[in-house]
Design an enzyme around this catalytic site. Structure first.
Site, PDB file in Angstrom:
ATOM      1  N   SER A 240       0.791  -1.191  -0.051  1.00 31.20           N
ATOM      2  CA  SER A 240      -0.087   0.086  -0.048  1.00 31.20           C
ATOM      3  C   SER A 240       0.746   1.260  -0.097  1.00 31.20           C
ATOM      4  O   SER A 240       0.469   2.096  -0.820  1.00 31.20           O
ATOM      5  CB  SER A 240      -1.028  -0.053   1.082  1.00 31.20           C
ATOM      6  N   HIS A 270      -1.917  -9.032   1.771  1.00 28.40           N
ATOM      7  CA  HIS A 270      -1.856  -7.670   2.485  1.00 28.40           C
ATOM      8  C   HIS A 270      -3.076  -7.213   3.273  1.00 28.40           C
ATOM      9  O   HIS A 270      -3.430  -8.050   4.199  1.00 28.40           O
ATOM     10  CB  HIS A 270      -1.583  -6.550   1.357  1.00 28.40           C
ATOM     11  N   HIS A 317       5.388 -12.747   7.423  1.00 26.73           N
ATOM     12  CA  HIS A 317       5.424 -11.626   7.084  1.00 26.73           C
ATOM     13  C   HIS A 317       6.800 -11.434   6.062  1.00 26.73           C
ATOM     14  O   HIS A 317       7.773 -12.390   6.155  1.00 26.73           O
ATOM     15  CB  HIS A 317       5.918 -10.650   8.244  1.00 26.73           C
ATOM     16  N   ARG A 326       2.494  -5.136  16.538  1.00 30.87           N
ATOM     17  CA  ARG A 326       1.136  -4.514  16.703  1.00 30.87           C
ATOM     18  C   ARG A 326       0.300  -5.644  17.159  1.00 30.87           C
ATOM     19  O   ARG A 326      -0.986  -5.497  17.644  1.00 30.87           O
ATOM     20  CB  ARG A 326       0.929  -4.188  15.234  1.00 30.87           C
ATOM     21  N   ASP A 372      -2.773  -8.559  11.300  1.00 28.03           N
ATOM     22  CA  ASP A 372      -3.876  -9.131  11.001  1.00 28.03           C
ATOM     23  C   ASP A 372      -4.664 -10.251  11.891  1.00 28.03           C
ATOM     24  O   ASP A 372      -5.972 -10.540  11.653  1.00 28.03           O
ATOM     25  CB  ASP A 372      -3.990  -9.424   9.702  1.00 28.03           C
TER      26      ASP A 372
END
Ligand code: NMX
Ligand code: MLT
Length: 437
Positions: A240, A270, A317, A326, A372
């Site tokens: 992105s 993604h 990743h 995160r 995610d």
């Protein structure tokens, strides 16, 4: 907005000689090597982009302007009684490199308030979206509809000097960021609430106002702040951010570039992975007839997924080699607020078994969870169960980092991005497995 923009102007003027000197005096210094594996393998790890907004260390995770996420959460001011900082604060930090005061945050809140009203055309575009469109498609279209508002385009057409391009980019970025929560919540209302929309509350900050417009009580305001802050930036090479930068390098404005980045985010490898995690978990839940899973159930399901040739969403990743911080911050929040949620128990078991299984399978370079793996479970818990919508939430957060980057791209007058491609035959000739004819 005098305060922030003046500060930015000063920072830009101070920074420009550093970039100029690197190019003029050290432009031919080699910093990396391009191998065939890198060219065919998606340019993994190649150091070919520059940003000062954030940096991703494979083991430590992301730093925003030199601060780890834990530090960011501690350093940035928080609304009274809130657990999470102002989203406006992360925008200020990413843009300037400075931790804002409460007063500086108030300025950003005011400025966003002034710019949040959507032109009618945005509602028309959302209303006209064909049924069954994915919310990310509608989100990108709504952002594109704002293109005709672009201040940058007007100034460019009027012949503004290149050294001033950053100024109208800043104006467009402020306008876009202010409007994204309005756009997203209208899409949500339209798609899942029969168009019943809650109007913006002018007394609230970005995160609280988003929660308000979603019609969800606290602590969803903190959930929103946390979500947008954690998703704001991940250096420049992710799909992105890279897409946004690439498109803007042709001097496309903030609206065109952000819509493009949203399209990159909408892929399952993604940002769409947050939706995929929930889809995958609900599928398992159905298979188990709603019963709590055992560790053996989860193991079986993970192996079945791998044997079918699919990836485990939310794990792995391209850069990180440890658990994503995160993920850990969201996990800590979940342990505090939703420890008894049945789905949180699923994610906890997954955290226990997936890294071991991916390691045993031996393909993934990083078997650990990413952002995610946890974000959708929190949304589900607070009542946002339409998981197709989750990537839109990622997109609002990511727009903050992209906008900061786009402004600095123009401020430092980075040129058009245009790498060179070669053919397979050329590579074969280069390594001597094919003769040049
Ligand atoms: N499950 C199964 N296989 C995996 C996974 C996973 N979670 N992660 C990597 N692999 C495989 C990968 O498909 C590749 O297989 P093959 O050789 O058959 O092509 C192999 O392991 C080597 O891949 P890596 O070099 O470890 O990973 P890469 O850098 O190519 O891709 C991701 C990174 C993130 C695309 C990959 O880990 C993945 O597909 N994860 C699941 C999707 C996901 O969670 N995406 C979100 C990432 C974060 N975000 O928000 O963007
Ligand atoms: C991101 O936040 O952009 C993802 O973790 C993907 C990446 O960094 O490559």
């Amino acid at each position: 907005m005098a305060g922030l923009k003046d500060k930015l102007r000063q920072k830009i003027e101070e920074w420009r000689p550093r970039t100029k000197r690197l190019v003029e005096e050290f432009g031919d210094v080699v910093i990396d090597q391009v191998t065939i594996e890198k060219v065919i393998g998606g340019m993994r790890d190649l150091k070919v982009l520059i940003t000062d907004i954030s940096y991703l260390d494979p083991n430590e995770g992301i730093r925003y302007r030199g601060h780890t996420l834990t530090e960011v959460m501690e350093l940035l001011p928080k609304p009274k009684g809130a657990e999470m900082p102002y989203v406006e604060g992360v925008w200020y930090l990413l843009l300037t490199g400075d931790v804002p005061t409460q007063e500086e945050i108030e300025e950003v809140i005011d400025e966003f308030q002034k710019r949040r009203i959507l032109p009618k055309v945005v509602y028309e575009v959302i209303d006209a979206s064909p049924c069954c469109s994915h919310p990310m498609t509608i989100f990108a279209s709504a952002i594109l509809a704002l293109h005709r508002e672009s201040f940058f385009v007007k100034k460019y057409n009027a012949g503004i000097s290149k050294s001033l391009y950053w100024d109208p980019m800043y104006e467009d970025a402020m306008g876009l960021l202010a409007k994204l929560p309005e756009i997203a919540t209208y899409i949500y209302a339209k798609m899942y609430r029969d168009g019943r929309r809650i109007q913006s509350n002018p007394n609230l900050d970005f995160g609280a106002n988003f929660a308000w417009m979603m019609g969800i009580n606290p602590p969803y305001d903190d959930v929103s702040r946390m979500h947008f802050i954690l998703h704001a930036d991940h250096e420049s090479g992710n799909v992105s951010a890279h897409t946004g930068h690439l498109v803007a390098s042709s001097l496309s404005d903030v609206y065109l570039s952000t819509a493009a980045m949203i399209n990159g985010l909408a892929g399952p490898l993604h940002g769409l992975a947050n939706q995929e995690v929930l889809r995958w978990l609900q599928d398992l839940r159905e298979k188990l007839g709603g019963d709590d899973p055992t560790e053996a159930d989860i193991r079986q399901y993970v192996w079945d997924t791998l044997h079918q040739g699919h990836v485990i969403p939310g794990y792995g990743h391209a850069v990180l080699r440890k658990t994503d911080p995160r993920y850990l911050i969201q996990r800590e929040f979940s342990q505090k607020h939703l420890a008894d949620d049945p789905l949180f128990k699923y994610t906890d078991l997954l955290f226990k078994v997936v890294p071991e299984i991916l390691t045993e399978q031996g393909k993934a370079k990083n078997p650990w969870p990413n952002v995610d793996a946890q974000s959708g479970i929190i949304q589900w818990h607070y009542g946002v169960r339409e998981y197709d919508f989750y990537t839109v939430l990622f997109g609002i957060g990511r727009a903050i980092g992209i906008c900061a980057n786009l402004i600095w791209d123009r401020a430092l007058m980075y040129p058009l991005e245009r790498p060179k491609s070669i053919t397979t035959e050329m590579l074969e000739e280069l390594v001597g497995i094919k003769k040049k004819v």
